[in-house]
Design a protein around this motif. Sequence first.
Motif, PDB file in Angstrom:
ATOM      1  N   PRO A 109      -2.106 -13.281  13.934  1.00 20.40           N
ATOM      2  CA  PRO A 109      -2.398 -12.174  14.845  1.00 20.40           C
ATOM      3  C   PRO A 109      -2.930 -10.948  14.099  1.00 20.40           C
ATOM      4  CG  PRO A 109      -0.010 -12.525  14.651  1.00 20.40           C
ATOM      5  CD  PRO A 109      -0.685 -13.617  13.878  1.00 20.40           C
ATOM      6  N   SER A 110      -3.509 -10.042  14.855  1.00 25.02           N
ATOM      7  CA  SER A 110      -4.011  -8.799  14.293  1.00 25.02           C
ATOM      8  C   SER A 110      -2.882  -8.076  13.556  1.00 25.02           C
ATOM      9  CB  SER A 110      -4.551  -7.955  15.448  1.00 25.02           C
ATOM     10  OG  SER A 110      -5.028  -6.749  14.949  1.00 25.02           O
ATOM     11  N   GLY A 111      -3.183  -7.566  12.373  1.00 25.79           N
ATOM     12  CA  GLY A 111      -2.190  -6.823  11.606  1.00 25.79           C
ATOM     13  C   GLY A 111      -1.282  -7.694  10.754  1.00 25.79           C
ATOM     14  N   SER A 112      -1.521  -9.003  10.749  1.00 28.74           N
ATOM     15  CA  SER A 112      -0.619  -9.893   9.997  1.00 28.74           C
ATOM     16  C   SER A 112      -0.931  -9.934   8.500  1.00 28.74           C
ATOM     17  CB  SER A 112      -0.660 -11.307  10.583  1.00 28.74           C
ATOM     18  OG  SER A 112      -1.968 -11.802  10.619  1.00 28.74           O
ATOM     19  N   GLY A 113      -2.068  -9.357   8.100  1.00 32.53           N
ATOM     20  CA  GLY A 113      -2.382  -9.295   6.666  1.00 32.53           C
ATOM     21  C   GLY A 113      -3.529 -10.190   6.241  1.00 32.53           C
ATOM     22  N   LYS A 114      -4.269 -10.722   7.221  1.00 34.57           N
ATOM     23  CA  LYS A 114      -5.360 -11.658   6.897  1.00 34.57           C
ATOM     24  C   LYS A 114      -6.436 -11.010   6.032  1.00 34.57           C
ATOM     25  CE  LYS A 114      -6.466 -12.361  11.239  1.00 34.57           C
ATOM     26  NZ  LYS A 114      -5.534 -11.401  11.876  1.00 34.57           N
ATOM     27  N   SER A 115      -6.912  -9.845   6.452  1.00 34.73           N
ATOM     28  CA  SER A 115      -7.992  -9.196   5.690  1.00 34.73           C
ATOM     29  C   SER A 115      -7.500  -8.760   4.317  1.00 34.73           C
ATOM     30  CB  SER A 115      -8.557  -7.997   6.454  1.00 34.73           C
ATOM     31  OG  SER A 115      -9.194  -8.439   7.635  1.00 34.73           O
ATOM     32  N   THR A 116      -6.280  -8.294   4.254  1.00 34.75           N
ATOM     33  CA  THR A 116      -5.702  -7.924   2.957  1.00 34.75           C
ATOM     34  C   THR A 116      -5.700  -9.141   2.039  1.00 34.75           C
ATOM     35  OG1 THR A 116      -4.294  -6.305   4.063  1.00 34.75           O
ATOM     36  CG2 THR A 116      -3.632  -6.983   1.845  1.00 34.75           C
ATOM     37  N   GLN A 156       4.145   0.452   1.957  1.00 33.33           N
ATOM     38  CA  GLN A 156       4.241  -0.546   3.023  1.00 33.33           C
ATOM     39  C   GLN A 156       3.865  -1.881   2.408  1.00 33.33           C
ATOM     40  OE1 GLN A 156       1.241  -0.250   6.094  1.00 33.33           O
ATOM     41  NE2 GLN A 156       2.063  -2.016   7.213  1.00 33.33           N
ATOM     42  N   PHE A 200       0.859  -1.187   0.000  1.00 32.91           N
ATOM     43  CA  PHE A 200       0.000   0.000   0.000  1.00 32.91           C
ATOM     44  C   PHE A 200       0.897   1.239   0.000  1.00 32.91           C
ATOM     45  CE2 PHE A 200      -2.708  -3.169   2.210  1.00 32.91           C
ATOM     46  CZ  PHE A 200      -3.804  -3.115   1.381  1.00 32.91           C
ATOM     47  N   VAL A 241       2.593  -5.499   2.708  1.00 36.71           N
ATOM     48  CA  VAL A 241       1.784  -6.214   3.703  1.00 36.71           C
ATOM     49  C   VAL A 241       1.791  -7.725   3.456  1.00 36.71           C
ATOM     50  CG1 VAL A 241      -0.570  -6.467   4.598  1.00 36.71           C
ATOM     51  CG2 VAL A 241       0.326  -4.196   4.118  1.00 36.71           C
TER      52      VAL A 241
HETATM   53  P1  ADP Z   1      -5.383  -8.343   9.774  1.00 35.59           P
HETATM   54  O1  ADP Z   1      -6.661  -8.556   9.064  1.00 35.59           O
HETATM   55  O2  ADP Z   1      -4.532  -9.583   9.879  1.00 35.59           O
HETATM   56  O3  ADP Z   1      -5.563  -7.711  11.121  1.00 35.59           O
HETATM   57  P2  ADP Z   1      -4.863  -6.383   7.707  1.00 35.59           P
HETATM   58  O4  ADP Z   1      -4.764  -7.135   6.449  1.00 35.59           O
HETATM   59  O5  ADP Z   1      -6.132  -5.663   7.979  1.00 35.59           O
HETATM   60  O6  ADP Z   1      -4.474  -7.337   8.927  1.00 35.59           O
HETATM   61  O7  ADP Z   1      -3.695  -5.325   7.783  1.00 35.59           O
HETATM   62  C1  ADP Z   1      -2.321  -5.662   7.650  1.00 35.59           C
HETATM   63  C2  ADP Z   1      -1.498  -4.396   7.508  1.00 35.59           C
HETATM   64  O8  ADP Z   1      -1.851  -3.752   6.289  1.00 35.59           O
HETATM   65  C3  ADP Z   1      -1.738  -3.375   8.610  1.00 35.59           C
HETATM   66  O9  ADP Z   1      -0.491  -2.816   8.951  1.00 35.59           O
HETATM   67  C4  ADP Z   1      -2.644  -2.356   7.947  1.00 35.59           C
HETATM   68  O10 ADP Z   1      -2.431  -1.089   8.501  1.00 35.59           O
HETATM   69  C5  ADP Z   1      -2.186  -2.402   6.511  1.00 35.59           C
HETATM   70  N1  ADP Z   1      -3.282  -2.056   5.575  1.00 35.59           N
HETATM   71  C6  ADP Z   1      -4.390  -2.802   5.340  1.00 35.59           C
HETATM   72  N2  ADP Z   1      -5.193  -2.211   4.435  1.00 35.59           N
HETATM   73  C7  ADP Z   1      -4.570  -1.062   4.072  1.00 35.59           C
HETATM   74  C8  ADP Z   1      -4.873   0.009   3.168  1.00 35.59           C
HETATM   75  N3  ADP Z   1      -5.993  -0.001   2.434  1.00 35.59           N
HETATM   76  N4  ADP Z   1      -3.977   1.024   3.072  1.00 35.59           N
HETATM   77  C9  ADP Z   1      -2.844   1.033   3.798  1.00 35.59           C
HETATM   78  N5  ADP Z   1      -2.491   0.068   4.665  1.00 35.59           N
HETATM   79  C10 ADP Z   1      -3.336  -0.967   4.808  1.00 35.59           C
END
Ligand code: ADP
Length: 248
Positions: free
Chosen positions: A46-53, A25, A17, A27
């Motif tokens: 864990p939270s922030g590991s990139g699961k949702s991405t 950054q 991103f 991810v």
């Molecule tokens: P999880 O679902 O495992 O908690 P995310 O995939 O939501 O993790 O996020 C992983 C990292 O990617 C985080 O550091 C988050 O800040 C970053 N991130 C996620 N989406 C975006 C975005 N649209 N723009 C910038 N950074 C993002």
Amino acid sequence: MKKNENIILMDKICKSFPLEVGGVQQVLFDISFKVNSGEFVSIMGPSGSGKSTCMNIVGALDTPTSGTYQLYGRDITNMTDDDLAKIRNEYIGFVFQNFNLLSKRSVLDNVMLPLMYRGMSPSERVERARDMLRRVGLEKFETYLPTQLSGGMKQRVAIARALAGDPKLILADEPTGALDSKMGNEILKFFKQLNKEMGITIVMITHEFDIAKYSDRLIHIYDGRINYDGPVPESESALTKKLHRTNK
Ligand code: ADP
Ligand code: MG
């Protein structure tokens, strides 16, 4: 789609991103995995590991920065937004942690939503949505607003909505994250049933091992890299022992 047919094929997916201060950054790093039709897979980390991405890419809600991704045999890496929407609508039912229901529309309207582009008549849509509400045990609540329901009921409405489009794949991002454990277990048992009885492929994101236990396979992500992919170990400590170290 036959059982054991490869429906998700990710090869060295990376996602970055842009940062406001300049630069990017990263991810996701070289994420590669396959999912066959009929599997129930958890993606845990864990939270922030990139699961949702990762799930946004799996669900064709976002495209990767590099790598290749085939969903149902179609390369989605360079698809237009319209084509991505079509493939989502055809194959995928989404379930999110916060339900994503339209708060001012009735339960029935919410469930009918994915049927808008299906070429069905209004009465067919109503009938199908009612069928789905019966499946999740909420047929008596069709005129209610989501705000009048408990969290567990809202998630059942969201599942009915996901099922209305007759998905081959359900993608669930922390589907029990906003529920107490009793309601959460009910939702997970329902997923298990959809998987076993209807053969719907399920990919579920969670940060909790106790939730991942409901699935048959676990993919663990840490700092944007897969560090385990295999059967769900018998305990969280057994999982921890199996995680291979990732070097960033
Ligand atoms: P999880 O679902 O495992 O908690 P995310 O995939 O939501 O993790 O996020 C992983 C990292 O990617 C985080 O550091 C988050 O800040 C970053 N991130 C996620 N989406 C975006 C975005 N649209 N723009 C910038 N950074 C993002
Ligand atoms: Mg997340």
